[in-house]
Design an enzyme around this catalytic site. Sequence first.
Site, PDB file in Angstrom:
ATOM      1  N   CYS A 104       0.891  -1.189   0.000  1.00  0.00           N
ATOM      2  CA  CYS A 104       0.000   0.000   0.000  1.00  0.00           C
ATOM      3  C   CYS A 104       0.915   1.221   0.000  1.00  0.00           C
ATOM      4  O   CYS A 104       1.132   1.846   1.033  1.00  0.00           O
ATOM      5  CB  CYS A 104      -0.889   0.007   1.234  1.00  0.00           C
ATOM      6  SG  CYS A 104      -1.681  -1.561   1.609  1.00  0.00           S
ATOM      7  N   PRO A 129       2.108   7.802  -0.891  1.00  0.00           N
ATOM      8  CA  PRO A 129       2.719   8.465  -2.053  1.00  0.00           C
ATOM      9  C   PRO A 129       4.166   8.053  -2.341  1.00  0.00           C
ATOM     10  O   PRO A 129       4.820   8.641  -3.184  1.00  0.00           O
ATOM     11  CB  PRO A 129       2.658   9.946  -1.672  1.00  0.00           C
ATOM     12  CG  PRO A 129       2.770   9.940  -0.170  1.00  0.00           C
ATOM     13  CD  PRO A 129       2.090   8.684   0.298  1.00  0.00           C
ATOM     14  N   CYS A 146      -0.369   4.715  10.693  1.00  0.00           N
ATOM     15  CA  CYS A 146      -0.130   6.028  11.316  1.00  0.00           C
ATOM     16  C   CYS A 146      -1.306   6.345  12.250  1.00  0.00           C
ATOM     17  O   CYS A 146      -1.862   7.433  12.224  1.00  0.00           O
ATOM     18  CB  CYS A 146       0.073   7.121  10.271  1.00  0.00           C
ATOM     19  SG  CYS A 146      -1.295   7.299   9.112  1.00  0.00           S
TER      20      CYS A 146
END
Length: 445
Positions: free
Chosen positions: A258, A261, A381
Site C-alpha cells: 500500500c 505516495p 499512522c
Amino acid sequence: MTKPNVRFACLNLLTTIDKEQAYSNIVLQKEIEKGAYSDKDKALLTEIIYGTLQRKLSLDFFLEPFIKGKKLKGWVRWLLRLTLYQIVYLDKIPERAAIYEAVEIAKKRGNNTIAGFVNGVLRSIGREGIRDIKSIKDPIKRLSIETSHPEWLVKRWIAQWGMEETEKMCKENLMAPVQTARVNLNRISREEALQKLKEEGFDAEPSPFLKEAIRMVKGSIVKSSLFQEGYVTIQDESSMLPAYALDIEKNMIVLDACAAPGGKTTHIAEKLQQTGKVHSFDIHEHKVQLIQDNVDRLQLKNVAAKQGDSRKIQHLFSAQTFDRILVDAPCSGFGVLKRKPEAKYEKEEQDIRQLKAIQLEILCAVAPLLKQNGILVYSTCTVDMEENHDTVRSFLERQSDYVLDETLKERVPESFRPLVKNGELQLLPHTLSTDGFFVAAFRRR
C-alpha cells in the site's frame, strides 16, 4: 500577479476541505504554490487553516450562545470560526482588524444582510466575551471541547490509554507540526545537505533520532534545490521506521503493498542501494503516479510502481516470491492529526471496524508471498489499539506459520528501542513529538 487576500483564501480552502473531505496539507500546499504570497502571508495562511481546523469544536462552543442554533450557510460558519480563531488564539492580530476583514468578506461572498449578521455576532463576542471551558463539569466532555477532539474519540482513547496519556495526546495534537525530511545518504551526507540548505537561506537541523533525517526550522524544503534535484524527500521520522524494521539487505526483492505516495518505497529502495527490486502497489491509479513522481525525482532505478488491489495480489506473483513485505495499511490516521486535523471530525467508530477488516484482509492476502524466514512489517499512522494490536492478534490467529519477530528491537534506532515490546512498537504523538505511529514485525517460520 495580484496579491491574494489571505483570509478570503483561508475561507475558500476551509470550505473546500470540509465539502470535498480533502487533505488540508495538500490543499494548502497547492494554494501556496499557485498564489503570490509573501513569506509572512504564507505563515498566516498556514496558521489560520491549521489552527481553525484543530480548534473547530472549541470555536463552536464559543460561538453557540451568539448564534443560538441558527441554521447558517457552511461558508458563513467557517468565516465566523476563522475570525474567532484569530481573536481568541492569535496575539498579533487586533480584534477590530479581524472583524473588519470578516465583514468585508461577508459582503463580497454574500450580501449586506449576511455582513450585518457576521458583524453583530463578532461585536457581541467582543463585548460579552467567550464562555469558560472550565465550566464544563464532565471531565471527558471538558477535554473534548478544550482540545477539540470528538467526545467518542476521547472516551475511546481513555479506555485504551488512560486519562493522563489521552490528555497529553490531545494537547500534543494541537501543536504545529515540524516539517522533516529524509536525506538520500547514497548521494549526499546529512552534513553536506544541511550546509547546502544553509547556503540557500533555509534553517534546518539534524534529527536527534535518525541518521538520515533532518528537521526544518525555517522555510519549506520543497523550495530547495536539494528537494528538486532528488537529494531529499519529505517524510516524518516515525514513518522512516518501517524501512529499519524490514532489515533490508542488498539484492532483496521487496513488496510494498500500500505504497502511495511513496515515502517508504523510496526509503527501502535507497537502503537497497540501487540493487534488488521494490514492487510498489496502490489501489488508485492517480496515487501510483505520485509514487512514480517521487521515484523519478529521487533518481531511483529499482522500483516498479503499479496499480492494483493488494487484497487480490496473489495471482500476480508465485508463492514465496519476496524476501521482505511491507503492509503500511489504510488506517484512521489518528496518529497524524497535527498534519491532518480534519481527520478527527470525519471518522466515526464504525469506520475503525471496517478499516480493521481491510487491514487484516491485506495482511492475509500477501502472507503466502513471503519466503520462509522472511520478514513482514505491518505499520499504521494511528494510535488505535483495535487497528494495531488487535489486527496483529487476528493475523497471528489466522496465519499459524507467522510469529512476531522479537529482534525488531535490535533494528530500530536507539531512541525508539524502549518503545518496542514483543515485536511491536507503538509511538504516541507526545512520546517524542513525532507523528503517532505503529510498527509490528512478523517472521515467517
